[in-house]
Design a protein around this motif. Structure first.
Motif, mmCIF file in Angstrom:
data_model
loop_
_atom_site.group_PDB
_atom_site.id
_atom_site.type_symbol
_atom_site.label_atom_id
_atom_site.label_comp_id
_atom_site.label_asym_id
_atom_site.label_seq_id
_atom_site.Cartn_x
_atom_site.Cartn_y
_atom_site.Cartn_z
ATOM 1 N N SER A 134 8.162 13.570 -0.061
ATOM 2 C CA SER A 134 6.956 14.312 -0.455
ATOM 3 C C SER A 134 6.388 13.933 -1.821
ATOM 4 O O SER A 134 5.597 14.682 -2.398
ATOM 5 C CB SER A 134 7.226 15.820 -0.408
ATOM 6 O OG SER A 134 8.273 16.150 -1.292
ATOM 7 N N HIS A 135 6.796 12.756 -2.352
ATOM 8 C CA HIS A 135 6.205 12.226 -3.582
ATOM 9 C C HIS A 135 6.431 13.121 -4.799
ATOM 10 O O HIS A 135 5.617 13.160 -5.717
ATOM 11 C CB HIS A 135 4.698 11.990 -3.395
ATOM 12 C CG HIS A 135 4.167 10.838 -4.211
ATOM 13 N ND1 HIS A 135 3.773 10.969 -5.522
ATOM 14 C CD2 HIS A 135 3.984 9.535 -3.909
ATOM 15 C CE1 HIS A 135 3.354 9.799 -5.966
ATOM 16 N NE2 HIS A 135 3.478 8.903 -5.012
ATOM 17 N N ARG A 136 7.568 13.812 -4.828
ATOM 18 C CA ARG A 136 7.884 14.566 -6.049
ATOM 19 C C ARG A 136 8.233 13.574 -7.159
ATOM 20 O O ARG A 136 8.859 12.545 -6.892
ATOM 21 C CB ARG A 136 9.084 15.500 -5.790
ATOM 22 C CG ARG A 136 8.786 16.588 -4.760
ATOM 23 C CD ARG A 136 7.795 17.607 -5.269
ATOM 24 N NE ARG A 136 8.252 18.238 -6.491
ATOM 25 C CZ ARG A 136 9.051 19.323 -6.535
ATOM 26 N NH1 ARG A 136 9.440 19.901 -5.415
ATOM 27 N NH2 ARG A 136 9.452 19.839 -7.687
ATOM 28 N N PHE A 185 0.857 -1.193 0.000
ATOM 29 C CA PHE A 185 0.000 0.000 0.000
ATOM 30 C C PHE A 185 0.895 1.244 0.000
ATOM 31 O O PHE A 185 1.774 1.363 0.854
ATOM 32 C CB PHE A 185 -0.888 0.016 1.252
ATOM 33 C CG PHE A 185 -1.848 -1.145 1.327
ATOM 34 C CD1 PHE A 185 -3.107 -1.058 0.746
ATOM 35 C CD2 PHE A 185 -1.487 -2.326 1.961
ATOM 36 C CE1 PHE A 185 -4.002 -2.124 0.807
ATOM 37 C CE2 PHE A 185 -2.368 -3.396 2.027
ATOM 38 C CZ PHE A 185 -3.626 -3.294 1.450
ATOM 39 N N ASP A 186 0.640 2.161 -0.931
ATOM 40 C CA ASP A 186 1.489 3.356 -1.078
ATOM 41 C C ASP A 186 0.760 4.643 -0.685
ATOM 42 O O ASP A 186 -0.474 4.708 -0.674
ATOM 43 C CB ASP A 186 1.906 3.509 -2.548
ATOM 44 C CG ASP A 186 2.946 2.478 -2.970
ATOM 45 O OD1 ASP A 186 3.192 1.518 -2.222
ATOM 46 O OD2 ASP A 186 3.484 2.643 -4.081
ATOM 47 N N ASP A 187 1.567 5.668 -0.460
ATOM 48 C CA ASP A 187 1.144 7.080 -0.344
ATOM 49 C C ASP A 187 0.556 7.465 1.012
ATOM 50 O O ASP A 187 0.125 8.593 1.191
ATOM 51 C CB ASP A 187 0.140 7.492 -1.440
ATOM 52 C CG ASP A 187 0.712 7.391 -2.841
ATOM 53 O OD1 ASP A 187 1.916 7.099 -2.971
ATOM 54 O OD2 ASP A 187 -0.041 7.605 -3.806
ATOM 55 N N GLY A 188 0.493 6.543 1.971
ATOM 56 C CA GLY A 188 -0.010 6.896 3.292
ATOM 57 C C GLY A 188 1.129 7.364 4.175
ATOM 58 O O GLY A 188 2.219 7.647 3.660
ATOM 59 N N MET A 193 -1.299 -1.305 -4.320
ATOM 60 C CA MET A 193 -2.561 -0.623 -3.974
ATOM 61 C C MET A 193 -2.209 0.672 -3.254
ATOM 62 O O MET A 193 -1.036 0.945 -3.013
ATOM 63 C CB MET A 193 -3.412 -1.507 -3.054
ATOM 64 C CG MET A 193 -3.897 -2.782 -3.719
ATOM 65 S SD MET A 193 -4.800 -3.859 -2.575
ATOM 66 C CE MET A 193 -3.452 -4.832 -1.915
ATOM 67 N N HIS A 194 -3.203 1.469 -2.939
ATOM 68 C CA HIS A 194 -2.945 2.745 -2.258
ATOM 69 C C HIS A 194 -3.836 2.908 -1.028
ATOM 70 O O HIS A 194 -5.039 2.674 -1.108
ATOM 71 C CB HIS A 194 -3.182 3.911 -3.219
ATOM 72 C CG HIS A 194 -2.197 3.945 -4.352
ATOM 73 N ND1 HIS A 194 -2.374 3.222 -5.507
ATOM 74 C CD2 HIS A 194 -1.009 4.582 -4.478
ATOM 75 C CE1 HIS A 194 -1.334 3.428 -6.310
ATOM 76 N NE2 HIS A 194 -0.485 4.253 -5.717
ATOM 77 N N ASP A 195 -3.213 3.324 0.076
ATOM 78 C CA ASP A 195 -4.008 3.723 1.248
ATOM 79 C C ASP A 195 -4.058 5.242 1.358
ATOM 80 O O ASP A 195 -4.907 5.786 2.050
ATOM 81 C CB ASP A 195 -3.468 3.098 2.545
ATOM 82 C CG ASP A 195 -2.035 3.499 2.861
ATOM 83 O OD1 ASP A 195 -1.249 3.670 1.905
ATOM 84 O OD2 ASP A 195 -1.698 3.639 4.045
ATOM 85 N N ASN A 212 10.072 3.089 2.514
ATOM 86 C CA ASN A 212 10.229 4.512 2.173
ATOM 87 C C ASN A 212 9.695 4.780 0.752
ATOM 88 O O ASN A 212 10.113 4.137 -0.202
ATOM 89 C CB ASN A 212 11.736 4.831 2.268
ATOM 90 C CG ASN A 212 12.073 6.253 1.862
ATOM 91 O OD1 ASN A 212 11.242 7.000 1.356
ATOM 92 N ND2 ASN A 212 13.334 6.625 2.086
ATOM 93 N N HIS A 213 8.779 5.736 0.657
ATOM 94 C CA HIS A 213 8.211 6.117 -0.655
ATOM 95 C C HIS A 213 8.559 7.589 -0.954
ATOM 96 O O HIS A 213 7.810 8.278 -1.611
ATOM 97 C CB HIS A 213 6.689 5.900 -0.614
ATOM 98 C CG HIS A 213 6.001 5.936 -1.946
ATOM 99 N ND1 HIS A 213 6.516 5.339 -3.074
ATOM 100 C CD2 HIS A 213 4.823 6.494 -2.348
ATOM 101 C CE1 HIS A 213 5.677 5.529 -4.088
ATOM 102 N NE2 HIS A 213 4.652 6.239 -3.680
ATOM 103 N N THR A 214 9.689 8.024 -0.436
ATOM 104 C CA THR A 214 10.232 9.404 -0.476
ATOM 105 C C THR A 214 9.519 10.312 0.528
ATOM 106 O O THR A 214 8.518 9.905 1.131
ATOM 107 C CB THR A 214 10.184 10.086 -1.875
ATOM 108 O OG1 THR A 214 8.843 10.436 -2.208
ATOM 109 C CG2 THR A 214 10.830 9.224 -2.945
HETATM 110 ZN ZN LIG Z 1 2.967 6.885 -4.759
#
Ligand SMILES: [Zn+2]
Length: 232
Positions: A104-106, A49-52, A194-196, A100-102
């Motif tokens: 701030s998602h730049r 799950f990404d972006d949370g 997937m994304h949370d 780690n997904h960075t």
């Molecule tokens: Zn993402």
């Protein structure tokens, strides 16, 4: 381990570029995925799950995962982790892996090499401050690889993990039917994206809605969901 599992694990690489045909994977992860698969006598998948963390959807997803005894891996944004540190703690305490997904998602291709390195380093720092441990896993925003980022990832001894099967729970293809179909299409050995997090055009409410069905299918097919930490 039966030959079907071996076949699936071999053809579904753990680390690959989603924009290109399936290609070579991290040998370390593959070796261990096979090992664990044999040990459990069960086909495996990694749900990610990404972006949370997200204050609304992450707790809902964690509740469902706990209810169905499913473990997963969360690629969090440093910025969001700093805002919702209790959710990162909860992920770990419930047996999930945090990557780690960075910060701030730049978009990796739209920033300077220095900023690209910084996005990785700050993402790791944010996680380490909360968990006390440096993350082992990295996933770049949009799955876009960038040399400056990968150098930083290597310097921090992390492994880059992309995915082999995207649920596409975002944008115009992120419909209820589409998401349900793609969840149904999960195969042994898949790394599932997937994304949370609610950012951009994500539809995490569809994941919350469909997770109970996914849990049922996994049980019916004898598939065990494991975290990245469990396989490598
Ligand atoms: Zn993402």
């Amino acid at each position: 381990m039966n030959s079907e599992i071996a076949k699936r694990v071999t053809v579904n690489p753990v680390v690959l570029n989603p924009t290109q045909p399936r290609q070579s994977a991290s040998p370390t992860i593959l070796k261990n995925l096979k090992h664990v698969s044999g040990y459990l006598h069960s086909p495996l998948v990694c749900l990610t799950f990404d972006d949370g963390p997200d204050p609304v959807y992450t707790p809902a997803i964690l509740d469902l995962l706990a209810m169905h005894k499913i473990r997963a891996s969360f690629f969090v944004l440093g910025e969001a982790a700093e805002r919702f540190p209790r959710l990162v703690e909860r992920m770990l305490s419930e047996g999930h892996t945090v990557g780690n997904h960075t910060y701030s998602h730049r978009h990796p291709w739209m920033i300077s090499p220095g900023r690209a390195r910084d996005e990785v380093a700050r993402g790791s720092e944010a996680i380490q401050k909360i968990t006390g441990h440096a993350p082992r896993w990295f996933r770049p925003p949009h799955g876009r690889l960038r040399r400056a980022m990968l150098k930083q990832v290597q310097a921090e001894n992390m492994t880059t993990v992309l995915w082999s099967h995207s649920i596409i729970d975002w944008g115009p293809m992120g419909t209820e039917t589409g998401v349900a179909q793609r969840l149904h299409d999960i195969k042994f050995g898949d790394i599932v994206l997937m994304h949370d997090g609610q950012r951009q055009h994500n539809h995490p409410h569809l994941i919350v809605q469909q997770l109970p069905k996914l849990a049922e299918w996994l049980v019916q097919r004898g598939i065990t969901a494991v975290t990245l930490d469990q396989v490598a």
